[in-house]
Design an enzyme around this catalytic site. Sequence first.
Site, short mmCIF file in Angstrom:
data_model
loop_
_atom_site.label_atom_id
_atom_site.label_comp_id
_atom_site.label_asym_id
_atom_site.label_seq_id
_atom_site.Cartn_x
_atom_site.Cartn_y
_atom_site.Cartn_z
N VAL A 1 54.80 27.43 62.61
CA VAL A 1 54.01 26.50 61.78
C VAL A 1 54.01 26.87 60.30
CG1 VAL A 1 52.51 25.76 63.64
CG2 VAL A 1 51.89 27.78 62.29
N TYR A 2 54.55 28.01 59.93
CA TYR A 2 54.56 28.38 58.52
C TYR A 2 55.45 27.42 57.75
CZ TYR A 2 52.47 32.94 59.72
OH TYR A 2 51.64 33.95 60.16
N GLY A 3 54.85 26.76 56.77
CA GLY A 3 55.61 25.79 55.99
C GLY A 3 56.12 24.63 56.83
N LYS B 1 56.00 33.37 66.05
CA LYS B 1 54.85 33.01 66.88
C LYS B 1 54.95 31.54 67.27
CE LYS B 1 52.15 35.75 63.62
NZ LYS B 1 53.02 35.40 62.47
#
Length: 327
Positions: A52-54, A80
């Site tokens: 989910v990062y960015g 993750k």
Amino acid sequence: MEQRHLGRTGLRVSRIGLGTLTWGRDTGEEAAAEQLKTFWEAGGTLVDTADVYGGGEAEYLLGQLVGSLVPRRDLVIATKAGSVPDPDRRFDGSRGHLLAALDDSLDRLGTDYVDLWQVHAFDPATPLEETLQALDLAVGSGRARYAGISNFSGWQLAKAATWQLAAPGTRTRLASTQMEYSLLQRGVEREVLPAALDLGVGLLPSSPLGRGVLTGKYREGTPADSRGASQSLAAFVGPYLDEAAGRIVDAVVTAAQGLAVTPLQVALAWVRDRPGVVAPIVGARTSAQLGAALSVEALSLPEEICRALDDVSAPVHRYPDQDWSTL
């Protein structure tokens, strides 16, 4: 850089990890490349990201750099899965979602395996054994080499790790738990860290610099180029700008002055060398900031400094944690 075993496993990682929370959002390709090269040249191996990062861009960007800039074999890539952009259900620990998310992560990363795959958070709507089975399937298929968890409370960690240990050879031992831990946030010491130590699970502290506040940069206000001034991260930094945090920051600054080092180095060395800690995950805005963090490698805090910092930042733990003999 010194290497440490991740929990009670054979996997060794650098004792400082590189975080990629802002990659693909606030950190572009050029800056990310400079950070990764600086980290690798300093002997760093552990690079932490998430699907989910960015919005997936952090994994994609890392995938573009691995191989072309840094050899894949030199890195321990950790990612993750489990967080979802749904206000009605923030986490999805179902087997179907997790395994599909892993396949998507591998595509973005441009690799056929990740070294460490972590469940991003506990999902109360999914049976825990189903979530853990996804870890077993990922490792059994070779798509992940080791498995861990993130943001699990003490009882959740203990239940998960004990379940995995109940059938040696058929279930994947939990290698790690990733939790926020710093002089400004010592909540993990109540139950999470004791459980991790007892069960042989290594702790990977996130936000080890108190979301940047422990560097001392916010003592005279919020710098215009800081995360605290950014629209996306102001609310993230804000809770650590209160009076209580200020007293701890002042103590860190005083210790740094006495040792002729920086507050960043003092705060990072403190958490790096806490019992049970394997590798704090450091996120930086620039390669220069990352280099400053990596310079902590040569620093070990004197015992009296550690005691003073322990005292000024000590969390209040009452029943049932306090000694019963005092009741």
